[in-house]
Design a protein around this motif. Structure first.
Motif, PDB file in Angstrom:
ATOM      1  N   TYR A  32      -6.340  -3.421  -4.801  1.00 53.18           N
ATOM      2  CA  TYR A  32      -6.564  -2.493  -3.591  1.00 53.18           C
ATOM      3  C   TYR A  32      -6.384  -3.582  -2.243  1.00 53.18           C
ATOM      4  CZ  TYR A  32      -7.280   1.785  -5.523  1.00 53.18           C
ATOM      5  OH  TYR A  32      -6.922   3.061  -6.180  1.00 53.18           O
ATOM      6  N   ARG A  33      -7.014  -4.777  -2.660  1.00 52.39           N
ATOM      7  CA  ARG A  33      -7.146  -5.593  -1.457  1.00 52.39           C
ATOM      8  C   ARG A  33      -5.779  -6.111  -0.699  1.00 52.39           C
ATOM      9  NH1 ARG A  33     -10.297 -11.020  -3.362  1.00 52.39           N
ATOM     10  NH2 ARG A  33      -9.760 -10.252  -5.053  1.00 52.39           N
ATOM     11  N   ILE A  34      -4.982  -5.864  -1.333  1.00 56.35           N
ATOM     12  CA  ILE A  34      -3.391  -6.418  -0.800  1.00 56.35           C
ATOM     13  C   ILE A  34      -2.897  -5.219  -0.304  1.00 56.35           C
ATOM     14  CG2 ILE A  34      -3.049  -8.198  -2.395  1.00 56.35           C
ATOM     15  CD1 ILE A  34      -1.386  -6.635  -4.089  1.00 56.35           C
ATOM     16  N   GLY A  62      -3.631  -3.628   2.806  1.00 59.47           N
ATOM     17  CA  GLY A  62      -3.797  -3.920   3.980  1.00 59.47           C
ATOM     18  C   GLY A  62      -5.106  -3.558   4.418  1.00 59.47           C
ATOM     19  N   LYS A  63      -5.539  -4.256   5.742  1.00 57.22           N
ATOM     20  CA  LYS A  63      -6.756  -3.930   6.213  1.00 57.22           C
ATOM     21  C   LYS A  63      -7.086  -2.579   6.760  1.00 57.22           C
ATOM     22  CE  LYS A  63      -8.641  -7.858   5.338  1.00 57.22           C
ATOM     23  NZ  LYS A  63      -9.733  -8.229   4.377  1.00 57.22           N
ATOM     24  N   ALA A  64      -6.155  -2.122   7.382  1.00 60.03           N
ATOM     25  CA  ALA A  64      -6.157  -0.713   8.075  1.00 60.03           C
ATOM     26  C   ALA A  64      -6.453   0.349   6.973  1.00 60.03           C
ATOM     27  CB  ALA A  64      -4.893  -0.303   8.770  1.00 60.03           C
ATOM     28  N   PHE A  65      -5.996   0.251   5.761  1.00 61.07           N
ATOM     29  CA  PHE A  65      -5.938   1.223   4.918  1.00 61.07           C
ATOM     30  C   PHE A  65      -7.353   1.145   4.046  1.00 61.07           C
ATOM     31  CE2 PHE A  65      -5.290   2.606   0.454  1.00 61.07           C
ATOM     32  CZ  PHE A  65      -5.057   3.882   0.739  1.00 61.07           C
ATOM     33  N   ILE A  66      -7.878  -0.137   3.938  1.00 66.71           N
ATOM     34  CA  ILE A  66      -9.164  -0.556   3.472  1.00 66.71           C
ATOM     35  C   ILE A  66     -10.184  -0.141   4.508  1.00 66.71           C
ATOM     36  CG2 ILE A  66     -10.723  -2.204   2.553  1.00 66.71           C
ATOM     37  CD1 ILE A  66      -8.222  -3.903   1.761  1.00 66.71           C
ATOM     38  N   TYR A  67     -10.058  -0.119   5.488  1.00 65.34           N
ATOM     39  CA  TYR A  67     -11.140   0.391   6.567  1.00 65.34           C
ATOM     40  C   TYR A  67     -11.092   1.895   6.544  1.00 65.34           C
ATOM     41  CZ  TYR A  67     -11.354  -4.512   8.201  1.00 65.34           C
ATOM     42  OH  TYR A  67     -11.358  -6.086   8.338  1.00 65.34           O
ATOM     43  N   GLY A  68      -9.931   2.227   6.693  1.00 61.79           N
ATOM     44  CA  GLY A  68      -9.905   3.877   6.570  1.00 61.79           C
ATOM     45  C   GLY A  68     -10.484   4.452   5.372  1.00 61.79           C
ATOM     46  N   GLY A  98       0.628  -1.157  -0.041  1.00 61.21           N
ATOM     47  CA  GLY A  98       0.112  -0.018  -0.001  1.00 61.21           C
ATOM     48  C   GLY A  98       0.761   1.154   0.024  1.00 61.21           C
ATOM     49  N   LYS A  99       1.916   1.284   0.659  1.00 66.29           N
ATOM     50  CA  LYS A  99       2.748   2.239   0.571  1.00 66.29           C
ATOM     51  C   LYS A  99       3.341   2.515  -0.596  1.00 66.29           C
ATOM     52  CE  LYS A  99       4.009   2.282   5.629  1.00 66.29           C
ATOM     53  NZ  LYS A  99       5.104   1.990   6.587  1.00 66.29           N
ATOM     54  N   ILE A 100       3.831   1.462  -1.186  1.00 70.42           N
ATOM     55  CA  ILE A 100       4.436   1.689  -2.786  1.00 70.42           C
ATOM     56  C   ILE A 100       3.084   2.062  -3.674  1.00 70.42           C
ATOM     57  CG2 ILE A 100       5.401   0.310  -4.597  1.00 70.42           C
ATOM     58  CD1 ILE A 100       6.535  -1.486  -2.643  1.00 70.42           C
ATOM     59  N   GLY A 101       2.037   1.784  -3.298  1.00 72.44           N
ATOM     60  CA  GLY A 101       1.011   2.420  -4.192  1.00 72.44           C
ATOM     61  C   GLY A 101       0.658   3.799  -4.029  1.00 72.44           C
ATOM     62  N   VAL A 102       0.825   4.280  -2.580  1.00 74.97           N
ATOM     63  CA  VAL A 102       0.648   5.607  -2.295  1.00 74.97           C
ATOM     64  C   VAL A 102       1.571   6.465  -2.951  1.00 74.97           C
ATOM     65  CG1 VAL A 102       0.939   7.419  -0.572  1.00 74.97           C
ATOM     66  CG2 VAL A 102      -0.723   5.218  -0.437  1.00 74.97           C
ATOM     67  N   LEU A 103       3.125   5.983  -2.951  1.00 76.04           N
ATOM     68  CA  LEU A 103       4.045   6.714  -3.773  1.00 76.04           C
ATOM     69  C   LEU A 103       3.917   6.761  -5.257  1.00 76.04           C
ATOM     70  CD1 LEU A 103       7.153   5.452  -1.634  1.00 76.04           C
ATOM     71  CD2 LEU A 103       6.009   7.888  -1.641  1.00 76.04           C
ATOM     72  N   PHE A 151     -19.633   5.676  -0.879  1.00 75.30           N
ATOM     73  CA  PHE A 151     -19.146   4.316  -0.083  1.00 75.30           C
ATOM     74  C   PHE A 151     -19.154   3.178  -0.986  1.00 75.30           C
ATOM     75  CE2 PHE A 151     -20.659   0.797   2.196  1.00 75.30           C
ATOM     76  CZ  PHE A 151     -19.484   0.684   2.957  1.00 75.30           C
ATOM     77  N   MET A 152     -20.270   3.068  -1.908  1.00 77.56           N
ATOM     78  CA  MET A 152     -20.365   2.055  -2.828  1.00 77.56           C
ATOM     79  C   MET A 152     -19.243   1.782  -3.881  1.00 77.56           C
ATOM     80  SD  MET A 152     -24.442   1.920  -3.339  1.00 77.56           S
ATOM     81  CE  MET A 152     -24.477   2.530  -5.123  1.00 77.56           C
ATOM     82  N   TYR A 153     -18.815   3.192  -4.344  1.00 74.55           N
ATOM     83  CA  TYR A 153     -17.537   2.953  -5.320  1.00 74.55           C
ATOM     84  C   TYR A 153     -16.306   2.552  -4.435  1.00 74.55           C
ATOM     85  CZ  TYR A 153     -13.549   5.048  -7.667  1.00 74.55           C
ATOM     86  OH  TYR A 153     -12.403   5.327  -8.319  1.00 74.55           O
ATOM     87  N   VAL A 154     -16.410   3.156  -3.392  1.00 67.87           N
ATOM     88  CA  VAL A 154     -15.045   2.613  -2.420  1.00 67.87           C
ATOM     89  C   VAL A 154     -15.112   1.224  -2.306  1.00 67.87           C
ATOM     90  CG1 VAL A 154     -14.004   2.823  -0.293  1.00 67.87           C
ATOM     91  CG2 VAL A 154     -14.492   4.780  -1.546  1.00 67.87           C
ATOM     92  N   PHE A 155     -16.236   0.536  -1.964  1.00 63.81           N
ATOM     93  CA  PHE A 155     -16.371  -0.648  -1.432  1.00 63.81           C
ATOM     94  C   PHE A 155     -16.116  -1.661  -2.745  1.00 63.81           C
ATOM     95  CE2 PHE A 155     -19.238  -4.751  -1.300  1.00 63.81           C
ATOM     96  CZ  PHE A 155     -18.639  -5.083  -0.386  1.00 63.81           C
ATOM     97  N   VAL A 156     -16.344  -1.098  -3.955  1.00 64.01           N
ATOM     98  CA  VAL A 156     -16.158  -2.021  -5.288  1.00 64.01           C
ATOM     99  C   VAL A 156     -14.784  -1.727  -5.676  1.00 64.01           C
ATOM    100  CG1 VAL A 156     -16.759  -1.947  -7.683  1.00 64.01           C
ATOM    101  CG2 VAL A 156     -18.613  -1.780  -6.225  1.00 64.01           C
ATOM    102  N   ALA A 157     -14.184  -0.645  -5.428  1.00 63.55           N
ATOM    103  CA  ALA A 157     -12.992  -0.387  -5.720  1.00 63.55           C
ATOM    104  C   ALA A 157     -11.978  -0.985  -4.966  1.00 63.55           C
ATOM    105  CB  ALA A 157     -12.505   1.149  -5.788  1.00 63.55           C
TER     106      ALA A 157
END
Length: 151
Positions: free
Chosen positions: A101-103, A105-111, A29-34, A89-95
Motif C-alpha cells: 500500500y505504501r507504493i 501514492g500519498k494522496a490515496f494513503i491520506y484519503g 494504486g490504479k492497477i491495485g484498485v482494478l 484508523f489503527m487498522y488503516v494505519f497498519v495496513a
C-alpha cells in the motif's frame, strides 16, 4: 454563520477532500484498485458517493441517538462509535504502512486515513455535545419544589 451550518459545511469540505484523495492514486494504486475490484473508489463521483453514504449514515445514527436516547445510553453509544472509528484508523494505519500500500501514492494513503478521522471527529463532537447538554428536569418535581403543589 450558524454553528450547525458551519459544522455541516466543514463536514462537506472534508468529505469532498477525502473523495478526491481516494479517487487519485498513482499508477500502481490504479492497477491495485482494478485488480482488487474496488469499484466504489474507481473515479471521483463513485468515491464521493461512497464517502457521502458513509458519513451520512454516521451523521444519521448520531442524530437519532442524540434525539431519542437517554444521556447515559447516548454517551455509551458515542464512546463505542468513537472506539470503532479509532480501531478502524489503527487498522488503516497498519495496513497502509505495508509495502504494497505504501507504493499507491500519498494522496490515496491520506484519503484512506481521512475517512476514519472524519468519523471519529463526528462521533466525538456528538459525545461532547451530549455531555455538555443538561437533561431537562421533571416538570412535576420542579413545580413541587417551588411550592406550587402537584395537580
Amino acid at each position: 454563520m450558524n454553528r450547525k451550518w458551519s459544522s455541516l459545511l466543514l463536514l462537506l469540505v472534508l468529505s469532498v477532500t477525502d473523495a478526491y484523495l481516494l479517487a487519485h492514486p498513482n499508477l500502481i494504486g490504479k492497477i491495485g484498485v482494478l485488480v482488487y475490484k474496488h469499484h466504489y473508489i474507481r473515479n471521483f463521483p463513485r468515491a464521493l458517493l461512497t464517502v457521502a453514504i458513509v458519513v451520512g449514515i454516521s451523521l444519521a445514527i448520531n442524530e437519532v441517538v442524540y434525539r431519542l436516547t437517554q444521556k447515559k445510553t447516548a454517551i455509551f453509544t458515542y464512546l463505542a462509535l468513537t472506539a470503532v472509528s479509532v480501531a478502524w484508523f489503527m487498522y488503516v494505519f497498519v495496513a497502509f504502512s505495508s509495502f504494497s500500500y505504501r507504493i499507491t501514492g500519498k494522496a490515496f494513503i491520506y484519503g484512506a486515513h481521512l475517512l476514519p478521522v472524519i468519523l471519529a471527529g463526528l462521533n466525538l463532537r456528538y459525545l461532547f455535545k451530549r455531555i455538555l447538554v443538561q437533561e431537562p428536569l421533571n416538570g412535576r418535581l420542579t413545580a413541587e419544589k417551588r411550592g406550587q403543589g402537584a395537580s
